[in-house]
Design a protein around this motif. Structure first.
Motif, short mmCIF file in Angstrom:
data_model
loop_
_atom_site.label_atom_id
_atom_site.label_comp_id
_atom_site.label_asym_id
_atom_site.label_seq_id
_atom_site.Cartn_x
_atom_site.Cartn_y
_atom_site.Cartn_z
N LEU B 94 28.05 39.70 62.16
CA LEU B 94 29.42 40.06 61.75
C LEU B 94 29.38 41.25 60.81
CD1 LEU B 94 29.40 38.67 58.70
CD2 LEU B 94 29.76 36.60 60.04
N LEU B 95 30.58 41.75 60.50
CA LEU B 95 30.72 42.98 59.73
C LEU B 95 30.44 42.79 58.24
CD1 LEU B 95 31.90 45.99 59.44
CD2 LEU B 95 34.07 44.87 58.94
N HIS B 96 29.53 43.61 57.71
CA HIS B 96 29.42 43.82 56.27
C HIS B 96 29.57 45.32 56.02
CE1 HIS B 96 27.84 39.81 55.42
NE2 HIS B 96 26.92 39.96 56.35
N ASN B 97 30.08 45.68 54.84
CA ASN B 97 29.88 47.07 54.41
C ASN B 97 29.02 47.01 53.16
OD1 ASN B 97 32.23 46.16 52.75
ND2 ASN B 97 32.11 48.23 51.94
N GLU B 132 27.65 46.14 46.62
CA GLU B 132 28.69 45.15 46.91
C GLU B 132 29.16 45.27 48.34
OE1 GLU B 132 31.41 46.59 43.85
OE2 GLU B 132 32.71 47.42 45.41
N CYS B 133 29.73 44.17 48.82
CA CYS B 133 30.37 44.15 50.13
C CYS B 133 31.84 43.91 49.88
CB CYS B 133 29.79 43.03 50.99
SG CYS B 133 30.67 42.81 52.55
N ASN B 134 32.70 44.75 50.46
CA ASN B 134 34.13 44.60 50.22
C ASN B 134 34.80 43.68 51.23
OD1 ASN B 134 33.44 47.78 49.56
ND2 ASN B 134 34.52 46.68 47.96
N VAL B 135 34.08 43.43 52.35
CA VAL B 135 34.61 42.47 53.31
C VAL B 135 34.50 41.06 52.70
CG1 VAL B 135 34.42 41.57 55.65
CG2 VAL B 135 33.83 43.95 55.18
N HIS B 136 33.39 40.86 51.96
CA HIS B 136 33.14 39.57 51.33
C HIS B 136 33.00 39.81 49.83
CE1 HIS B 136 31.26 39.57 55.44
NE2 HIS B 136 32.24 38.68 55.57
N GLY B 137 34.10 39.62 49.13
CA GLY B 137 34.15 39.99 47.72
C GLY B 137 33.11 39.30 46.85
N TRP B 138 32.52 38.20 47.37
CA TRP B 138 31.54 37.46 46.56
C TRP B 138 30.14 38.06 46.64
CZ3 TRP B 138 33.81 35.46 51.06
CH2 TRP B 138 32.97 35.40 52.19
N MET B 139 29.91 38.99 47.56
CA MET B 139 28.54 39.50 47.78
C MET B 139 28.18 40.58 46.76
SD MET B 139 28.27 39.74 51.94
CE MET B 139 26.59 40.38 51.93
N ASN B 140 27.17 40.28 45.92
CA ASN B 140 26.70 41.23 44.92
C ASN B 140 25.18 41.26 44.88
OD1 ASN B 140 29.20 42.14 43.40
ND2 ASN B 140 29.43 39.91 43.31
#
Ligand SMILES: [Cu+2]
Lengths: 572, 204
Positions: B94-97, B132-140
């Motif tokens: 699936l999509l991550h940025n 960071e990933c903006n699709v998934h705000g929790w990803m750091n």
């Protein structure tokens, strides 16, 4: 054969391209102290109010804006022909300085500053960041666009799904994807995914080339990534990326022409609900809305900046169909994070913003007495002298109140029989559709106006998004428009009705315009001062005016004033 | 790398929008902000900050790698040298940025809509560069960019090793995303091994 997708001016004709190439091989020379002085003078005169003395994006008006003005110190620029993370070229910056950024307070300066002043200010802007000290950046080479076709657009729609653009932009492109409530930019300010059905708000422009460039190189500083690596990894081809751009371009209904008279076509029977297919056939009128910046608490970051209005009548009843983009049916627990971020970011000139969601709201108003001719009530909910007959809808609980208003927040329910007015609201794919229906002749004609055929009836709108802090009188408002109910076609008047319609509509428009001017609405609703026939950029000038008004005290309307004395001075 | 006392509880992540990621967590996804195993603290970035001979140091051609798996970054904290290939992989369907937001060098924001690998480099040292990933705000995630190879990240068992240091006296700094920094001095002798223990904890 590849070419650079640069700016339109560069591709106009061969002669110009040749000229650009000749210029390009002349080595760049250092700016003289004189150039820097000139750029500084221009900057300090025109730019500091928003971008700040040191280029930090912290001018006096900045705190009231969303999106915020650019912070030049980090040299992070959205609109670029260069790869993600690279600096913009001078032409990239020049494009934004010349054309402005639609959907923001950044207006275009091409007609206001000489080209020498613009060059000087670009050089000065670059001096805010040491990143520009190195080698000049290179534009990315892009192949040409394939010819637009229906198959190509269908392919673009498929790739839009495959690349999962919907995660942010939503299934129908209205900026209502699952990630939308959590988005912030590089400065930790909340940011909305672009509503792709509203191209006049695209920061980098609305042409297919502009959209392609945004997808290809990304919008640095925002969550929008570059898709260049996806092409390099051969997951999609460059042509397929062009197809996505063409598909996105196709989502928009075209640049709306704002007309001040909304025509209610005559039909055999008005539809019963807002999803009825008869509405698709009905003519749609775009009405721009701007933030309510007059009555405290004022609102400088409106969520709803335009609506589509359709109207039909059947000789018995008038039905209005209002559609507007809103990523959430408020209140929505998923959007709590958004309002909390907003509450810590948006500087409310008139008191803190509570991180509490309210319902979505929509208000439609008419003059309570149409016998006043075209002298309309004060556009913000009327006043005591000229009250407004008002339909006030809220999403949660879903209800529509009918009443009389004598100013914003001065609403008294009960203007004739509420049962005269029926409504139905449907939320889907980031859009509200609201239908309101009433008999042309109200049960109590002394309490509510009669909607007669063949005359222009003043009408105005207000909207509020409950997940974006738009409670109380915060929200967005329209100027007065007019609604015109088509008269029946009788056998004796065969050709004349068309002419009559045009004449009456034209007359109504003229009267509306003059009355609006008389009341001074135009002075603080710069939206209405735009060319009414081509005004999708109205909200830009509103942003600019709002920036000037932001640090002045609000008009206090504890006691509703008459329309004349309520009008504050126009911004200097 | 030790942690005294009771570590703070890590927040659960609402990942319902990505069922394919949720499926990878038997007990539900948790944001691993503070990872402590048997009193040992993981995900601390350790590097030498003073005492090194002047560079430049050879740049490894071997890439530093980060993976996006189950809608979280693995590792969450890592180091990379200036100019060293930094390889970003998406193992999710699936999509991550991936957005890097440095302040000393240029960032980037690239899309990975499905399993793929992208390589970038950083041009300037900076500790730490947030990812960071903006699709998934929790990803750091956090990347320590250095101009020398003397850095490490504490493993799940809290251990770390910085090897190949010439004899000398060094200042060593430890960094944790929420628990902050610690500094220590260490004297290294030719051919010897020095043990350094950084102490974090709920009481210190
Ligand atoms: Cu992600």
């Amino acid at each position: 054969m590849s070419r650079v997708v640069g700016w339109k001016e560069g591709t106009m004709e061969t002669g110009l391209i040749a000229l650009v190439m000749v210029l390009a091989i002349i080595p760049s020379f250092h700016l003289s102290a004189q150039d820097i002085e000139r750029g500084k003078a221009v900057y300090e005169k025109w730019c500091t109010g928003c971008h700040g003395d040191t280029g930090a994006g912290d001018g006096d008006a900045a705190a009231y804006m969303l999106p915020r003005p650019r912070d030049f110190r980090r040299a992070v620029y959205q609109i670029r022909t260069t790869a993600s993370g690279e600096l913009p070229t001078d032409d990239d910056i020049r494009h934004v300085v010349d054309q402005g950024m639609p959907g923001t307070a950044m207006t275009g300066w091409k007609s206001r500053l000489t080209s020498g002043d613009r060059d000087a200010v670009i050089a000065y802007i670059k001096s805010f960041s040491r990143f520009f000290d190195g080698a000049p950046p290179q534009s990315v080479d892009f192949p040409s666009a394939p010819r637009i076709s229906d198959d190509g657009i269908a392919e673009g729609a498929r790739i839009y799904g495959e690349l999962e653009c919907f995660k942010c932009h939503g299934d129908r492109g209205r900026g209502d994807g699952t990630s939308a409530p959590t988005m912030s930019d590089d400065w930790d300010f909340p940011i909305r995914p672009t509503d792709l059905t509203r191209p006049w708000t695209f920061n980098g422009g609305a042409e297919v080339e502009d959209i392609y460039r945004a997808i290809r190189t990304g919008l640095d500083g925002t969550p929008m990534p570059s898709f260049s690596d996806v092409i390099d990894a051969e997951i999609i081809t460059d042509e397929q990326l062009w197809r996505v751009a063409q598909y996105v371009h196709s989502l928009a209904p075209g640049r709306p022409r704002v007309r001040e008279v909304i025509r209610a076509g005559r039909t055999a029977r008005v539809p019963d609900d807002p999803t009825d297919s008869a509405w698709v056939e009905a003519e749609a009128f775009y009405v721009p809305l701007v933030g309510q910046i007059i009555v405290s608490p004022r609102w400088f970051t409106p969520a709803v900046d335009g609506i589509w209005v359709r109207a039909l009548h059947d000789g018995e009843r008038l039905a209005l169909h209002i559609a507007w983009s809103d990523p959430s049916a408020s209140p929505d627990p998923l959007w709590q994070e958004w309002i909390e971020l907003l509450a810590t970011t948006v500087t409310d000139a008139d008191g803190a913003l509570e991180p509490v969601q309210g319902p979505d709201r929509f208000t439609i108003q008419f003059p309570a007495r149409l016998s006043d001719g075209m002298a309309r009530p004060y556009f913000l909910g009327g006043d005591r002298r000229r009250p407004a007959y008002t339909w006030r809808w809220r999403s949660s609980p879903d209800q529509l109140e009918v009443g009389t208003s004598t100013g914003l927040g001065q609403f008294v329910a009960g203007a004739g029989a509420a049962s005269d007015v029926a409504h139905q609201a449907v939320f889907a794919d980031g859009q509200w559709q609201l239908q309101v229906t009433r008999t042309l002749i109200p049960r109590d004609t002394s309490a509510a106006p009669t909607f007669a055929e063949g005359v222009a009836i003043p009408i105005a709108f207000r909207a509020a998004d409950g997940s974006s802090g738009e409670t109380h009188v915060r929200g967005s408002v329209s100027a007065w428009y007019a609604i015109y109910l088509d008269a029946p076609i009788s056998a004796t008047v065969f050709v004349m009705p068309v002419v009559a319609t045009l004449v009456t509509a034209g007359f109504g428009l003229l009267v509306v315009w003059r009355a609006q001017r008389r009341e001074g609405t135009r002075r603080f609703l710069p939206e209405a001062t735009c060319d009414i026939f081509s005004s999708s950029r109205c909200s830009d000038s509103w942003h600019a005016a709002a920036a000037k008004l932001a640090h002045r005290p609000a008009t206090r309307m504890l006691v509703p004033l008459s329309s004349r004395s309520a009008a504050p001075r126009s911004p200097a | 790398m030790t942690f005294d006392g009771t570590p703070p509880a890590n927040p659960a992540i609402d990942m319902t929008e990505e069922p394919e990621c949720v499926a990878k967590y038997a007990d539900g996804p948790v944001d691993p902000v503070v990872v402590v195993n048997d009193g040992m603290l993981a995900n601390v970035f350790i590097r030498v900050t003073a005492g090194l001979p002047a560079g430049p140091y050879p740049i490894p051609s071997q890439p530093a790698t980060i993976d996006q798996n189950g809608c979280l970054y693995t590792p969450r904290v890592l180091g990379v040298m200036v100019g060293q290939p930094f390889e970003i992989t998406n193992s999710d369907p699936l999509l991550h940025n991936i957005k890097a937001v440095p302040s000393e060098s240029r960032g980037f924001n690239i899309s990975q809509p499905r399993a793929m690998t992208t390589t970038r480099t950083f041009k300037t040292p900076e500790v730490m560069v947030p990812l960071e990933c903006n699709v998934h705000g929790w990803m750091n995630a956090y990347v320590g960019v250095t101009d020398h190879p003397y850095f490490a990240t504490s493993a799940e068992d809290g251990s770390f090793a910085i090897t190949g240091l010439p004899a000398g006296t060094y200042t060593i700094e430890a960094w944790h995303e929420t628990l902050g920094k610690r500094m220590m001095e260490a004297e290294v002798v030719e051919g010897g091994t020095v043990s350094v223990t950084f102490v974090y904890g709920s009481t210190t």
